[in-house]
Design an enzyme around this catalytic site. Structure first.
Site, PDB file in Angstrom:
ATOM      1  N   CYS A  45       0.835  -1.213   0.000  1.00  0.00           N
ATOM      2  CA  CYS A  45       0.000   0.000   0.000  1.00  0.00           C
ATOM      3  C   CYS A  45       0.864   1.254   0.000  1.00  0.00           C
ATOM      4  O   CYS A  45       0.549   2.242  -0.672  1.00  0.00           O
ATOM      5  CB  CYS A  45      -0.914   0.019   1.219  1.00  0.00           C
TER       6      CYS A  45
HETATM    7  C1  BEZ Z   1       0.468  -4.612   1.920  1.00  0.00           C
HETATM    8  O1  BEZ Z   1       0.078  -3.505   1.543  1.00  0.00           O
HETATM    9  O2  BEZ Z   1       1.645  -4.942   1.811  1.00  0.00           O
HETATM   10  C2  BEZ Z   1      -0.513  -5.588   2.498  1.00  0.00           C
HETATM   11  C3  BEZ Z   1      -1.646  -5.160   3.146  1.00  0.00           C
HETATM   12  C4  BEZ Z   1      -2.513  -6.062   3.727  1.00  0.00           C
HETATM   13  C5  BEZ Z   1      -2.241  -7.415   3.624  1.00  0.00           C
HETATM   14  C6  BEZ Z   1      -1.105  -7.850   2.961  1.00  0.00           C
HETATM   15  C7  BEZ Z   1      -0.241  -6.942   2.393  1.00  0.00           C
END
Ligand code: BEZ
Length: 210
Positions: A45
């Site tokens: 994210c």
């Molecule tokens: C991420 O943004 O890396 C992420 C967010 C939630 C679950 C798994 C990965």
């Protein structure tokens, strides 16, 4: 209930990093990209939101407002923005909806419990000036999206909204287009006086209308 192409995008009022917004009023007469990400302070994210900030001028140029959402608070979004600026070089320059009660997430069917328990998956809604949904995407948490592809799709959506053309595989702005099958050759002559190439009666290639 799932939101389908052509549906009116549900309206809502929400707190964001730019204050309270009423969604339809905020969209105004232009286009909008509403995208969800699973969680603040997570790695994929962080890269997505930084990249979106970097290419935001491209959305501005196309008259498209951008707004993000996760089921975190506005306060968390603000704190996380500093990390995004530090690690990605650009802080989010678009509002982020705080949705800890999951009201908007549920309205937009962004929580897919069999994929990700209680967090939003990565959805994208492109909404037109008529407030109708023009495109949707759903990605799992582990796969970052290609925001350049969203721009490319918007170029197609905006072009095909104005002209009776469709865009072929991997089309990019400026590439040749396809005359929609619903348009007869007689009607196409008036719309495309420069002519076109007929590869098959259903496959007519024309320069991109301006
Ligand atoms: C991420 O943004 O890396 C992420 C967010 C939630 C679950 C798994 C990965």
């Amino acid at each position: 209930m799932a939101i389908r192409l052509g549906d009116v995008a549900p309206d809502f009022t929400a707190q964001t990093t730019d204050g309270t917004i009423r969604f339809h009023e905020w969209i105004g007469n232009g286009w909008c990209v509403l995208f969800s990400h699973p969680k603040d302070f997570t790695p994929v994210c962080t890269t997505e939101l930084g990249y979106m900030a970097r290419i935001k001028p491209e959305f501005d140029e196309r008259g498209v407002k951008v707004i993000g959402l996760s089921v975190d608070s506005v306060e968390d979004h603000v704190r996380w923005s500093r990390d995004i600026a530090e690690t990605q070089g650009t802080a989010p320059n678009y509002p982020m909806i705080g949705d800890p009660e999951r009201k908007v997430a549920e309205l937009y069917d962004m929580i897919h419990p069999n994929a990700l328990d209680s967090l939003t998956v990565r959805t994208v809604y492109v909404i037109g000036p008529d407030k109708k949904v023009k495109l949707t995407l759903t990605y799992p948490a582990s796969t970052g999206r290609n925001f350049d592809e969203i721009l490319r799709a918007i170029d197609s959506l905006q072009l095909t909204a104005r002209h009776q053309v469709a865009t072929p595989v991997n089309w990019q702005r400026g590439d040749d287009c396809i005359i929609v099958p619903a348009l007869s050759d007689a009607d196409a002559k008036a719309k495309f006086p420069g002519g076109w190439e007929t590869k098959k009666p259903y496959l007519r290639i024309v320069r991109q209308p301006s």
